[in-house]
Design a protein around this motif. Sequence first.
Motif, short mmCIF file in Angstrom:
data_model
loop_
_atom_site.label_atom_id
_atom_site.label_comp_id
_atom_site.label_asym_id
_atom_site.label_seq_id
_atom_site.Cartn_x
_atom_site.Cartn_y
_atom_site.Cartn_z
N ALA A 152 -24.28 28.98 6.45
CA ALA A 152 -22.83 28.91 6.52
C ALA A 152 -22.38 28.14 5.28
O ALA A 152 -22.82 27.02 5.04
N MET A 153 -21.55 28.76 4.44
CA MET A 153 -21.16 28.16 3.16
C MET A 153 -19.64 28.07 3.06
O MET A 153 -18.92 28.83 3.70
N MET A 154 -19.20 27.14 2.23
CA MET A 154 -17.78 27.02 1.90
C MET A 154 -17.64 26.81 0.41
O MET A 154 -18.46 26.14 -0.21
N THR A 155 -16.59 27.39 -0.15
CA THR A 155 -16.22 27.14 -1.54
C THR A 155 -14.75 26.76 -1.55
O THR A 155 -13.92 27.43 -0.93
N VAL A 156 -14.43 25.67 -2.25
CA VAL A 156 -13.07 25.14 -2.30
C VAL A 156 -12.64 25.04 -3.75
O VAL A 156 -13.43 24.69 -4.62
N SER A 157 -11.37 25.36 -4.02
CA SER A 157 -10.79 25.11 -5.34
C SER A 157 -9.40 24.53 -5.14
O SER A 157 -8.64 25.01 -4.28
N TYR A 158 -9.09 23.52 -5.91
CA TYR A 158 -7.76 22.90 -5.87
C TYR A 158 -6.90 23.36 -7.05
O TYR A 158 -5.74 22.99 -7.13
N ASP A 159 -7.50 24.15 -7.94
CA ASP A 159 -6.79 24.55 -9.17
C ASP A 159 -7.08 26.00 -9.54
O ASP A 159 -7.19 26.34 -10.71
N VAL A 160 -7.15 26.89 -8.55
CA VAL A 160 -7.55 28.27 -8.81
C VAL A 160 -6.52 29.02 -9.68
O VAL A 160 -6.86 30.04 -10.28
N LEU A 161 -5.32 28.49 -9.83
CA LEU A 161 -4.31 29.16 -10.65
C LEU A 161 -4.39 28.78 -12.13
O LEU A 161 -3.67 29.34 -12.95
N THR A 162 -5.28 27.87 -12.48
CA THR A 162 -5.43 27.45 -13.88
C THR A 162 -6.35 28.41 -14.63
O THR A 162 -7.02 29.25 -14.03
N ASP A 163 -6.39 28.24 -15.96
CA ASP A 163 -7.26 29.10 -16.78
C ASP A 163 -8.74 28.84 -16.55
O ASP A 163 -9.56 29.73 -16.74
N SER A 164 -9.10 27.62 -16.16
CA SER A 164 -10.51 27.25 -15.91
C SER A 164 -10.61 26.52 -14.58
O SER A 164 -10.80 25.30 -14.54
N PRO A 165 -10.52 27.24 -13.46
CA PRO A 165 -10.58 26.56 -12.16
C PRO A 165 -11.96 25.98 -11.89
O PRO A 165 -12.97 26.45 -12.41
N THR A 166 -11.97 24.95 -11.07
CA THR A 166 -13.20 24.31 -10.63
C THR A 166 -13.47 24.71 -9.19
O THR A 166 -12.55 24.75 -8.38
N PHE A 167 -14.74 25.01 -8.89
CA PHE A 167 -15.13 25.40 -7.55
C PHE A 167 -16.14 24.39 -7.01
O PHE A 167 -17.08 24.01 -7.71
N TYR A 168 -15.95 23.97 -5.78
CA TYR A 168 -16.87 23.08 -5.08
C TYR A 168 -17.45 23.88 -3.94
O TYR A 168 -16.71 24.41 -3.10
N SER A 169 -18.78 23.99 -3.90
CA SER A 169 -19.43 24.79 -2.86
C SER A 169 -20.49 23.96 -2.15
O SER A 169 -21.07 23.06 -2.74
N GLY A 170 -20.72 24.30 -0.91
CA GLY A 170 -21.77 23.63 -0.16
C GLY A 170 -22.14 24.40 1.08
O GLY A 170 -21.40 25.28 1.54
N THR A 171 -23.31 24.08 1.59
CA THR A 171 -23.78 24.64 2.85
C THR A 171 -23.31 23.71 3.95
O THR A 171 -23.41 22.49 3.83
N ILE A 172 -22.81 24.27 5.03
CA ILE A 172 -22.28 23.43 6.11
C ILE A 172 -23.15 23.46 7.36
O ILE A 172 -22.72 23.06 8.43
N ASN A 173 -24.37 23.92 7.21
CA ASN A 173 -25.34 23.87 8.31
C ASN A 173 -26.66 23.36 7.76
O ASN A 173 -26.82 23.19 6.55
N ASP A 174 -27.61 23.11 8.63
CA ASP A 174 -28.96 22.74 8.23
C ASP A 174 -29.57 23.95 7.54
O ASP A 174 -29.81 24.99 8.16
N ALA A 175 -29.82 23.84 6.23
CA ALA A 175 -30.32 24.96 5.45
C ALA A 175 -31.69 25.46 5.94
O ALA A 175 -32.10 26.57 5.61
N ALA A 176 -32.40 24.65 6.71
CA ALA A 176 -33.70 25.07 7.23
C ALA A 176 -33.56 26.03 8.41
O ALA A 176 -34.53 26.63 8.85
N LYS A 177 -32.33 26.17 8.93
CA LYS A 177 -32.10 27.06 10.06
C LYS A 177 -31.18 28.20 9.62
O LYS A 177 -30.29 28.03 8.81
N ASP A 178 -31.41 29.36 10.18
CA ASP A 178 -30.59 30.52 9.87
C ASP A 178 -29.28 30.42 10.64
O ASP A 178 -29.25 30.58 11.86
N ALA A 179 -28.19 30.13 9.96
CA ALA A 179 -26.90 29.93 10.62
C ALA A 179 -26.39 31.19 11.30
O ALA A 179 -25.66 31.14 12.27
N PHE A 180 -26.77 32.35 10.78
CA PHE A 180 -26.30 33.59 11.37
C PHE A 180 -26.96 33.85 12.70
O PHE A 180 -26.35 34.39 13.62
#
Length: 184
Positions: A152-180
Amino acid sequence: MLHAGHGTDHEEPRVLGGGAAHGHGIADASGTIYLPKGHCGVAMVAVSDDEGSTWRHIAASTPDLPATDHEVGVGIDRLGTIYVAWTGPDGLPYLAHSSDKGHTWSRPLEMGPPGTQHTGWTELYVGGPGRVVLAYMGSRQVLGAANQTYEAMMTVSYDVLTDSPTFYSGTINDAAKDAFVVGL
């Protein structure tokens, strides 16, 4: 801005043709309804200004970066910018936005974290202008790999309307387990 030249902008008394599956619809403060759907390889949004009596269809993706399935998300900010997210042919999540009611679109932005090979089940949330969150299932293995797992992943941007947006991504579950399969 890119013009979605293959899209249509006309009135029809139906939502999108083809299969019945579509993403979660939203309404803006004036009551305009936005209903997303991947249709024939195009990330589309059906828009109604009259409580669903008529619809105009707008295409957010371009022929060189089509949507791979029906999983398309839509959001709108308080200034009227429309945001559309979809899974591209490379299996990664993309986002485009339009500040002119869908007549033109930004270049699609790939939003998956490094190492991600395939994503699906993408959900889009829009906060203030330029603030977006994508939540999705992602795999670091090539699609169809033996014992493929998803996180289970999330990607967040606070400036997606700019010419060079920044993206913050992370896994929101224990990566050793299949979240699906086993959940969070």
